[in-house]
Design a protein around this motif. Structure first.
Motif, short mmCIF file in Angstrom:
data_model
loop_
_atom_site.label_atom_id
_atom_site.label_comp_id
_atom_site.label_asym_id
_atom_site.label_seq_id
_atom_site.Cartn_x
_atom_site.Cartn_y
_atom_site.Cartn_z
N MET A 166 0.84 -1.19 0.00
CA MET A 166 0.00 0.00 0.00
C MET A 166 0.88 1.25 0.00
N THR A 167 0.54 2.17 -0.87
CA THR A 167 1.30 3.42 -0.92
C THR A 167 0.41 4.56 -0.48
N THR A 168 1.06 5.63 -0.12
CA THR A 168 0.31 6.80 0.34
C THR A 168 0.74 8.02 -0.46
N SER A 169 -0.21 8.92 -0.73
CA SER A 169 0.12 10.10 -1.50
C SER A 169 0.65 11.23 -0.60
N ILE A 170 0.60 11.03 0.72
CA ILE A 170 1.11 12.06 1.62
C ILE A 170 2.63 11.97 1.69
N ASP A 171 3.27 13.09 1.54
CA ASP A 171 4.72 13.15 1.56
C ASP A 171 5.15 13.87 2.84
N LYS A 172 5.65 13.09 3.81
CA LYS A 172 6.03 13.69 5.09
C LYS A 172 7.14 14.71 4.94
N SER A 173 8.08 14.47 4.03
CA SER A 173 9.17 15.43 3.85
C SER A 173 8.63 16.75 3.30
N ASP A 174 7.58 16.67 2.46
CA ASP A 174 6.97 17.90 1.94
C ASP A 174 6.27 18.65 3.07
N LEU A 175 5.53 17.92 3.92
CA LEU A 175 4.88 18.57 5.06
C LEU A 175 5.92 19.23 5.97
N GLN A 176 6.99 18.50 6.22
CA GLN A 176 8.06 19.02 7.09
C GLN A 176 8.68 20.26 6.45
N ARG A 177 8.93 20.22 5.15
CA ARG A 177 9.51 21.36 4.44
C ARG A 177 8.59 22.58 4.55
N ARG A 178 7.29 22.38 4.36
CA ARG A 178 6.34 23.49 4.43
C ARG A 178 6.24 24.05 5.85
N MET A 179 6.26 23.16 6.86
CA MET A 179 6.19 23.63 8.25
C MET A 179 7.45 24.41 8.61
#
Length: 186
Positions: A1-14
């Motif tokens: 199962m894959t996920t479309s959420i990118d934690k590194s992108d969220l971290q970069r934006r935060m």
């Protein structure tokens, strides 16, 4: 199962929100000279509105003095005018192509105003981080609805996103608290 959420992108934006806060805080006056104090100053020269650092060199020769070395003599008056009208409470002293800016002592009232401004900047950064978290959570729910991830996986990832949010907000609070103490002289 894959996920479309990118934690590194969220971290970069935060962390982008945190960096924007740090940049805003650097421009606030604390009674000590800092070249970042003149970052918001834009000068009307050559028919365009340009940042001060693109037409002059800003340096800190003393703890309570800034010097601005204007490269083109014809720009000295516009630079002086831009500094006066920037609302920084600075009074430029022109000497040829050099503009000296003595940093006056902050009054108690001005310190309190600046401390309030720090709080407003911090709240703006917190809101930006919460918006990033909300986007991440919505992506996770959408992925679960599309059966890309399981409910357990969604909950686990939501916990990770929340932890990232909490850590970033803690950093924002620390940066704001440090700047507030610096301004209030504590």
């Amino acid at each position: 199962m894959t996920t479309s959420i990118d934690k590194s992108d969220l971290q970069r934006r935060m962390h982008g929100a945190l960096e924007a806060l740090k940049h805003d805080l650097a421009g606030l006056r604390t009674g000590r000279a800092s070249t970042a104090l003149l970052d918001p100053v834009h000068v009307e020269v050559y028919g365009a509105n340009m940042p001060l650092n693109q037409i002059a060199t800003v340096s800190v020769p003393e703890a309570r003095m800034l010097s601005v070395q204007v490269w083109d003599r014809s720009n000295v008056q516009p630079v002086e005018k831009a500094i006066r009208s920037a609302g920084l409470g600075l009074n430029p002293i022109t000497d040829g192509q050099m503009i000296r800016l003595p940093i006056p002592e902050l009054t108690e009232e001005r310190r309190k105003e600046l401390a309030k401004l720090v709080g407003q900047y911090a709240e703006k950064a917190r809101i930006a981080v919460r918006n990033v978290r909300r986007d991440g959570m919505e992506h996770l729910k959408a992925d679960e609805k599309k059966h890309d991830i399981s409910e357990d996986e969604r909950k686990r990832l939501e916990t990770e996103v929340q932890k990232l949010t909490d850590d970033t907000i803690k950093e924002i609070d620390t940066a704001a608290e440090t700047k507030e103490k610096e301004i209030l002289g504590k």
